[in-house]
Design a protein around this motif. Sequence first.
Motif, PDB file in Angstrom:
ATOM      1  N   HIS A 178       0.830  -1.193   0.000  1.00 39.70           N
ATOM      2  CA  HIS A 178       0.000   0.000   0.000  1.00 39.70           C
ATOM      3  C   HIS A 178       0.869   1.249   0.000  1.00 39.70           C
ATOM      4  N   PRO A 179       0.319   2.397  -0.396  1.00 34.53           N
ATOM      5  CA  PRO A 179       1.105   3.634  -0.374  1.00 34.53           C
ATOM      6  C   PRO A 179       1.712   3.875   1.005  1.00 34.53           C
ATOM      7  N   GLY A 180       2.968   4.227   1.036  1.00 41.38           N
ATOM      8  CA  GLY A 180       3.646   4.482   2.300  1.00 41.38           C
ATOM      9  C   GLY A 180       4.489   3.316   2.771  1.00 41.38           C
ATOM     10  N   ASP A 181       4.227   2.112   2.228  1.00 42.60           N
ATOM     11  CA  ASP A 181       4.975   0.947   2.664  1.00 42.60           C
ATOM     12  C   ASP A 181       6.457   1.053   2.340  1.00 42.60           C
ATOM     13  N   MET A 182       6.807   1.826   1.326  1.00 40.76           N
ATOM     14  CA  MET A 182       8.194   1.908   0.893  1.00 40.76           C
ATOM     15  C   MET A 182       9.030   2.862   1.752  1.00 40.76           C
ATOM     16  N   GLU A 183       8.436   3.425   2.818  1.00 42.21           N
ATOM     17  CA  GLU A 183       9.190   4.297   3.701  1.00 42.21           C
ATOM     18  C   GLU A 183      10.235   3.518   4.489  1.00 42.21           C
ATOM     19  N   VAL A 184      10.049   2.223   4.599  1.00 43.59           N
ATOM     20  CA  VAL A 184      11.014   1.367   5.268  1.00 43.59           C
ATOM     21  C   VAL A 184      11.439   0.261   4.303  1.00 43.59           C
ATOM     22  N   THR A 185      12.551  -0.376   4.601  1.00 34.43           N
ATOM     23  CA  THR A 185      13.027  -1.470   3.753  1.00 34.43           C
ATOM     24  C   THR A 185      12.078  -2.650   3.860  1.00 34.43           C
ATOM     25  N   ARG A 186      11.691  -3.176   2.704  1.00 30.82           N
ATOM     26  CA  ARG A 186      10.744  -4.280   2.667  1.00 30.82           C
ATOM     27  C   ARG A 186      11.482  -5.597   2.421  1.00 30.82           C
ATOM     28  N   ALA A 187      10.813  -6.680   2.782  1.00 35.66           N
ATOM     29  CA  ALA A 187      11.417  -8.007   2.631  1.00 35.66           C
ATOM     30  C   ALA A 187      11.772  -8.306   1.185  1.00 35.66           C
ATOM     31  N   TRP A 188      10.901  -7.901   0.247  1.00 38.02           N
ATOM     32  CA  TRP A 188      11.149  -8.221  -1.156  1.00 38.02           C
ATOM     33  C   TRP A 188      12.397  -7.516  -1.681  1.00 38.02           C
ATOM     34  N   GLN A 189      12.709  -6.334  -1.125  1.00 39.67           N
ATOM     35  CA  GLN A 189      13.918  -5.627  -1.547  1.00 39.67           C
ATOM     36  C   GLN A 189      15.175  -6.366  -1.094  1.00 39.67           C
ATOM     37  N   VAL A 190      15.139  -6.925   0.101  1.00 37.41           N
ATOM     38  CA  VAL A 190      16.269  -7.701   0.609  1.00 37.41           C
ATOM     39  C   VAL A 190      16.454  -8.965  -0.234  1.00 37.41           C
ATOM     40  N   MET A 191      15.353  -9.648  -0.525  1.00 32.58           N
ATOM     41  CA  MET A 191      15.430 -10.852  -1.358  1.00 32.58           C
ATOM     42  C   MET A 191      15.934 -10.524  -2.758  1.00 32.58           C
ATOM     43  N   SER A 192      15.556  -9.357  -3.257  1.00 32.81           N
ATOM     44  CA  SER A 192      16.038  -8.926  -4.570  1.00 32.81           C
ATOM     45  C   SER A 192      17.546  -8.765  -4.569  1.00 32.81           C
ATOM     46  N   ALA A 193      18.089  -8.171  -3.502  1.00 30.88           N
ATOM     47  CA  ALA A 193      19.541  -7.975  -3.413  1.00 30.88           C
ATOM     48  C   ALA A 193      20.267  -9.317  -3.414  1.00 30.88           C
ATOM     49  N   ILE A 194      19.691 -10.304  -2.734  1.00 31.60           N
ATOM     50  CA  ILE A 194      20.303 -11.637  -2.686  1.00 31.60           C
ATOM     51  C   ILE A 194      20.216 -12.313  -4.044  1.00 31.60           C
ATOM     52  N   HIS A 195      19.048 -12.246  -4.665  1.00 30.02           N
ATOM     53  CA  HIS A 195      18.871 -12.880  -5.975  1.00 30.02           C
ATOM     54  C   HIS A 195      19.787 -12.235  -7.008  1.00 30.02           C
ATOM     55  N   ASN A 196      19.942 -10.921  -6.924  1.00 29.38           N
ATOM     56  CA  ASN A 196      20.840 -10.232  -7.850  1.00 29.38           C
ATOM     57  C   ASN A 196      22.285 -10.688  -7.630  1.00 29.38           C
ATOM     58  N   TYR A 197      22.671 -10.871  -6.371  1.00 28.70           N
ATOM     59  CA  TYR A 197      24.017 -11.360  -6.060  1.00 28.70           C
ATOM     60  C   TYR A 197      24.226 -12.740  -6.665  1.00 28.70           C
ATOM     61  N   ILE A 198      23.252 -13.619  -6.491  1.00 28.58           N
ATOM     62  CA  ILE A 198      23.358 -14.975  -7.026  1.00 28.58           C
ATOM     63  C   ILE A 198      23.452 -14.942  -8.550  1.00 28.58           C
TER      64      ILE A 198
END
Length: 283
Positions: free
Chosen positions: A158-178
Motif C-alpha cells: 500500500h502507499p507508504g509501505d516503501m518508507e522502510v526497507t521491505r522483505a522483497w527488496q532484501v530478497m532482490s539484493a540476494i537474488h541479484n548477487y546470485i
Amino acid sequence: MRSIRQATAIAVVLCFGLPASLSQFVPFLAASPAAATSERDFTEDDVNAAVKKVIDERTKDGAFVFRDPKLNADLHLVFDEIKIVRGMEGYGWFPDVIFHDKDEPKKKYAIDFWFKPEGQDLKLMDIRVRGGPKQEGDSWGTITRSPQAWWWLPAGEHPGDMEVTRAWQVMSAIHNYIATHKDKDGNLPIKDDKTGETLPLEFVEIHQPVRHLKKEGEYFVCTDFRKPGSQDEYYDIDFWVNQKTGKLEVDNVKIHKVPVQEDGVWTQVPRYTFDSKTFEVTN
C-alpha cells in the motif's frame, strides 16, 4: 509502440481475463512501478522480443528446455503466450510466460523471466517457475509455488509501505548477487569456511521470512542450494545484507547446514544456531 511505463498489468487482466486455472496467479498490479531504463527507453515489444529470443535459443526438437531446480529436472515445454509484462523501477522487467508440457498440453506452467537493461540490450538474469501443473482427477490445474518470487510481493503493498526497507527488496539484493556471481555452469561458488573448499552449488529458492538483526542492523535470509548432480544433497546457505551505503548489498555468505547421509537418507546438520531474541521479522 507502447512504453512499459504506459502499460500496466492490470489492464491486461481487465481487458483479456485469465483462464480459471491461472487466475490465482494474478495479484493486484495497478500500482506496479515502471521499470528502470538504461541508454534508451525499452518498450513492452522489446521485452516480448527478448523473451522469444531466449525461447528460440533454448528450443530443441520443438521444445523449450528449462532446468527446474525445484524439481531437479529438465522441463520440455511448448510456448503458449506472454501473459503479463511487469516493470519495477530499478529492478527490471518480469514477463510472465505461459507454456504447456510437450507431451501433455493440459499441463500448464507459468514461468517468470527476469530481464535488466544493459546498455542497448536487455540481459536475462534468471528464469523461475512461478506456477506448475497439479492433477485434479482427470484434469489438470495450475497452482502457484510457495514462497512466491520476490518480484510478485510488492503487488500487495500500500502507499507508504516503501518508507522502510521491505522483505522483497532484501530478497532482490540476494537474488541479484546470485545471478551476477554464478559460474559458467550456472552454479554459485560458495566457500566453505570450515574446510576452505569452494563448492559450486545450484540455487533452488530463497526462504521467507526475512529477518532483521536488532544489534547489527543487517538483514538475514536463509536459502536452499543443491549439490549439482545430486537428488537430495541440500545446503542451507545464509546471506547477510547491509544497507550501510544506502544500497542493499550482500556482505557475507555462510554455510548454515550441510547434507549428511544417515542410514541412506540425506539430512541437514546445522553448524550454528540463532537466538530468536536477536532478530525481528521484516515484512
